[in-house]
Design an enzyme around this catalytic site. Structure first.
Site, PDB file in Angstrom:
ATOM      1  N   ILE A  14      35.402  81.065  58.139  1.00  0.00           N
ATOM      2  CA  ILE A  14      36.128  81.260  57.479  1.00  0.00           C
ATOM      3  C   ILE A  14      37.735  81.808  56.839  1.00  0.00           C
ATOM      4  O   ILE A  14      38.690  82.311  56.461  1.00  0.00           O
ATOM      5  CB  ILE A  14      36.625  79.307  56.841  1.00  0.00           C
ATOM      6  CG1 ILE A  14      36.606  77.926  58.553  1.00  0.00           C
ATOM      7  CG2 ILE A  14      37.696  79.003  56.424  1.00  0.00           C
ATOM      8  CD1 ILE A  14      36.034  77.267  57.600  1.00  0.00           C
ATOM      9  N   SER A  18      34.891  83.372  46.188  1.00  0.00           N
ATOM     10  CA  SER A  18      34.041  84.209  44.681  1.00  0.00           C
ATOM     11  C   SER A  18      32.235  84.346  44.765  1.00  0.00           C
ATOM     12  O   SER A  18      31.839  85.235  44.211  1.00  0.00           O
ATOM     13  CB  SER A  18      34.718  84.517  43.514  1.00  0.00           C
ATOM     14  OG  SER A  18      34.230  82.812  43.317  1.00  0.00           O
ATOM     15  N   TYR A  19      32.136  83.589  45.385  1.00  0.00           N
ATOM     16  CA  TYR A  19      30.764  83.137  45.499  1.00  0.00           C
ATOM     17  C   TYR A  19      29.910  83.375  46.723  1.00  0.00           C
ATOM     18  O   TYR A  19      28.268  83.326  47.059  1.00  0.00           O
ATOM     19  CB  TYR A  19      29.968  81.779  45.197  1.00  0.00           C
ATOM     20  CG  TYR A  19      30.998  80.773  45.876  1.00  0.00           C
ATOM     21  CD1 TYR A  19      32.130  80.233  45.106  1.00  0.00           C
ATOM     22  CD2 TYR A  19      30.309  80.375  46.932  1.00  0.00           C
ATOM     23  CE1 TYR A  19      32.557  79.682  46.082  1.00  0.00           C
ATOM     24  CE2 TYR A  19      31.333  79.626  47.962  1.00  0.00           C
ATOM     25  CZ  TYR A  19      32.745  78.328  47.152  1.00  0.00           C
ATOM     26  OH  TYR A  19      33.287  78.077  47.824  1.00  0.00           O
ATOM     27  N   LYS A  37      28.852  76.901  53.218  1.00  0.00           N
ATOM     28  CA  LYS A  37      29.551  78.442  52.836  1.00  0.00           C
ATOM     29  C   LYS A  37      27.721  78.520  51.973  1.00  0.00           C
ATOM     30  O   LYS A  37      26.710  77.984  51.231  1.00  0.00           O
ATOM     31  CB  LYS A  37      29.253  77.114  50.973  1.00  0.00           C
ATOM     32  CG  LYS A  37      30.933  77.248  52.021  1.00  0.00           C
ATOM     33  CD  LYS A  37      32.332  76.237  50.336  1.00  0.00           C
ATOM     34  CE  LYS A  37      33.262  76.843  50.902  1.00  0.00           C
ATOM     35  NZ  LYS A  37      34.026  75.890  49.381  1.00  0.00           N
ATOM     36  N   ASP A 144      37.927  74.272  37.704  1.00  0.00           N
ATOM     37  CA  ASP A 144      38.702  75.642  38.869  1.00  0.00           C
ATOM     38  C   ASP A 144      39.692  75.380  39.371  1.00  0.00           C
ATOM     39  O   ASP A 144      39.839  74.645  40.563  1.00  0.00           O
ATOM     40  CB  ASP A 144      37.813  75.651  39.100  1.00  0.00           C
ATOM     41  CG  ASP A 144      37.852  77.315  39.730  1.00  0.00           C
ATOM     42  OD1 ASP A 144      37.425  78.210  40.355  1.00  0.00           O
ATOM     43  OD2 ASP A 144      39.167  77.750  38.685  1.00  0.00           O
TER      44      ASP A 144
HETATM   45  C1  LIG Z   1      40.625  83.024  51.339  1.00  0.00           C
HETATM   46  N1  LIG Z   1      42.495  82.583  51.686  1.00  0.00           N
HETATM   47  C2  LIG Z   1      43.109  83.644  52.663  1.00  0.00           C
HETATM   48  C3  LIG Z   1      41.551  81.840  52.296  1.00  0.00           C
HETATM   49  C4  LIG Z   1      41.292  81.951  53.994  1.00  0.00           C
HETATM   50  C5  LIG Z   1      40.939  80.803  54.469  1.00  0.00           C
HETATM   51  N2  LIG Z   1      42.202  79.644  54.635  1.00  0.00           N
HETATM   52  S1  LIG Z   1      41.542  78.182  54.338  1.00  0.00           S
HETATM   53  O1  LIG Z   1      43.357  78.184  53.682  1.00  0.00           O
HETATM   54  O2  LIG Z   1      41.200  78.186  53.403  1.00  0.00           O
HETATM   55  C6  LIG Z   1      41.310  77.185  55.521  1.00  0.00           C
HETATM   56  C7  LIG Z   1      41.591  77.443  57.019  1.00  0.00           C
HETATM   57  C8  LIG Z   1      40.951  76.175  58.225  1.00  0.00           C
HETATM   58  C9  LIG Z   1      40.466  75.618  57.720  1.00  0.00           C
HETATM   59  C10 LIG Z   1      39.886  75.749  56.497  1.00  0.00           C
HETATM   60  N3  LIG Z   1      38.917  74.725  55.688  1.00  0.00           N
HETATM   61  C11 LIG Z   1      38.027  74.551  55.110  1.00  0.00           C
HETATM   62  N4  LIG Z   1      38.054  75.457  54.487  1.00  0.00           N
HETATM   63  C12 LIG Z   1      36.780  75.589  53.115  1.00  0.00           C
HETATM   64  O3  LIG Z   1      36.935  76.813  52.154  1.00  0.00           O
HETATM   65  C13 LIG Z   1      37.582  77.827  52.666  1.00  0.00           C
HETATM   66  C14 LIG Z   1      36.865  79.711  52.158  1.00  0.00           C
HETATM   67  C15 LIG Z   1      37.050  78.885  50.274  1.00  0.00           C
HETATM   68  C16 LIG Z   1      37.030  80.447  49.653  1.00  0.00           C
HETATM   69  C17 LIG Z   1      37.679  81.277  50.028  1.00  0.00           C
HETATM   70  C18 LIG Z   1      37.759  81.614  51.387  1.00  0.00           C
HETATM   71  C19 LIG Z   1      37.658  80.343  52.588  1.00  0.00           C
HETATM   72  C20 LIG Z   1      36.278  74.406  53.024  1.00  0.00           C
HETATM   73  N5  LIG Z   1      35.786  73.757  51.759  1.00  0.00           N
HETATM   74  C21 LIG Z   1      34.648  72.935  52.082  1.00  0.00           C
HETATM   75  N6  LIG Z   1      35.828  72.106  53.312  1.00  0.00           N
HETATM   76  C22 LIG Z   1      36.206  73.445  53.613  1.00  0.00           C
HETATM   77  N7  LIG Z   1      36.816  73.396  54.690  1.00  0.00           N
HETATM   78  C23 LIG Z   1      40.555  76.465  55.824  1.00  0.00           C
END
Ligand SMILES: CN(C)CCCNS(=O)(=O)c1cccc(Nc2nc(OCC3CCCCC3)c3[nH]cnc3n2)c1
Length: 282
Positions: A14, A18-19, A37, A144
């Site tokens: 996905i 940062s971690y 994660k 945060d």
């Molecule tokens: C960094 N950006 C470009 C975002 C790219 C990705 N798009 S987005 O908008 O997060 C996106 C798109 C579709 C599904 C989900 N679902 C999802 N995401 C999580 O974390 C995303 C993560 C968090 C840290 C940085 C990297 C991305 C979750 N954590 C717990 N449940 C989670 N469900 C998220």
């Protein structure tokens, strides 16, 4: 029975935070869609590892419909990696929603903003109500709050995520390292290195709701030094004229430079503007 990595089928990446990485996975036993994660704790000191353990234990206790649900953790000591298995949020994060609105030049309806606002208040009330157990008294503060840490599920309901993890996993308390990216939502008291408190979460929430309206943060600057000046001045443009004076005044009260003068979660939830939304989404 704690799970193992082989209990999950990786679907795709996905994104990377940062971690560490966030992958969409399917649990083989029941085909449930989740995320894992992964994070590297190899370079952590013992106290930092203890802090990580206590943050993860807090995550396990935070069970609320507007908070990303923690499911499990897997430790691979051979690689010094911790894997957190969490609820998948199909609607993505608010940062992506704001980017899309900017691209489409379309503002969110006030109704949508008030729904997100009320659900975030309920999520924060659940956190603040949670007591730390391992001796550090005091509320669980998010610390945060930002659009990239707020997700939406398939019904566009809010899912508040990533508590304290970035802070703990950053384990570098220097300002520059602690905040990857520009700290647009940093409160004046944090800028002055005064103790973070529950009213600092109110400041960050005010910045987040402001950005949902204006599609830009209340305080922007080309660098962190000038951003600190702007935040300490505390001046910001009104949200777009399509939004009510009630919403403008509520945000302005949350962005009071004096933390003690900001409203509490309960004050905001009890306001005429929000109380019917809080009741509907409770
Ligand atoms: C960094 N950006 C470009 C975002 C790219 C990705 N798009 S987005 O908008 O997060 C996106 C798109 C579709 C599904 C989900 N679902 C999802 N995401 C999580 O974390 C995303 C993560 C968090 C840290 C940085 C990297 C991305 C979750 N954590 C717990 N449940 C989670 N469900 C998220």
């Amino acid at each position: 029975m704690p799970s193992k990595l082989c209990d999950y089928e990786i679907l795709y990446l996905i994104g990377s935070g940062s971690y560490g990485k966030c992958l969409k996975v399917r649990r083989k036993s029941d085909s449930k869609i989740l995320v894992w994660k992964d994070m590297d704790y190899g370079s952590m000191t013992e106290p930092e590892k203890q802090q990580l353990v206590s943050e993860v234990n807090l995550l396990r206790e935070l069970k609320h419909k507007y908070i990303v649900r923690y499911h499990d953790r897997i430790i691979d000591r051979s690689k010094s990696r911790l894997y957190l298995i969490m609820e998948y949020c199909a609607g993505g994060d608010l940062a992506s929603l704001i980017t899309k609105c900017r691209k489409d030049r379309s503002f969110l309806d006030e109704e949508t903003i008030l729904k997100i606002f009320s659900q975030l208040l309920l999520a924060l009330q659940a956190c603040h109500g949670q007591r730390r157990r391992n001796g550090n008294q005091g509320k669980v503060l998010h610390r945060d709050l930002k659009p990239a840490n707020v997700f939406l599920d398939e019904n566009n309901d809010v899912k508040l995520g990533d508590f304290g993890l970035a802070r703990v996993l950053h384990h570098d308390t220097s300002f520059a390292k602690t905040f990857v990216g520009t700290p647009y939502y940093m409160s004046p008291e944090q800028m002055n290195k005064v103790q973070y408190n529950d009213k600092s979460d109110i400041w960050s929430l005010g910045c987040l709701i402001y950005e949902l309206c204006a599609l830009v943060p209340p305080f922007t600057a080309p660098n962190q030094k000038l951003l600190a000046v702007k935040i300490k001045e505390g001046q910001f443009r009104r949200i777009p004229s399509k939004y009510s004076n009630d919403l403008q005044e509520c945000i302005a009260s949350m962005l009071n430079l004096t933390s003690t003068l900001r409203p509490s979660l309960e004050d905001i939830m009890g306001s005429l503007m929000l109380r019917k939304y809080v009741k509907e989404y409770s």
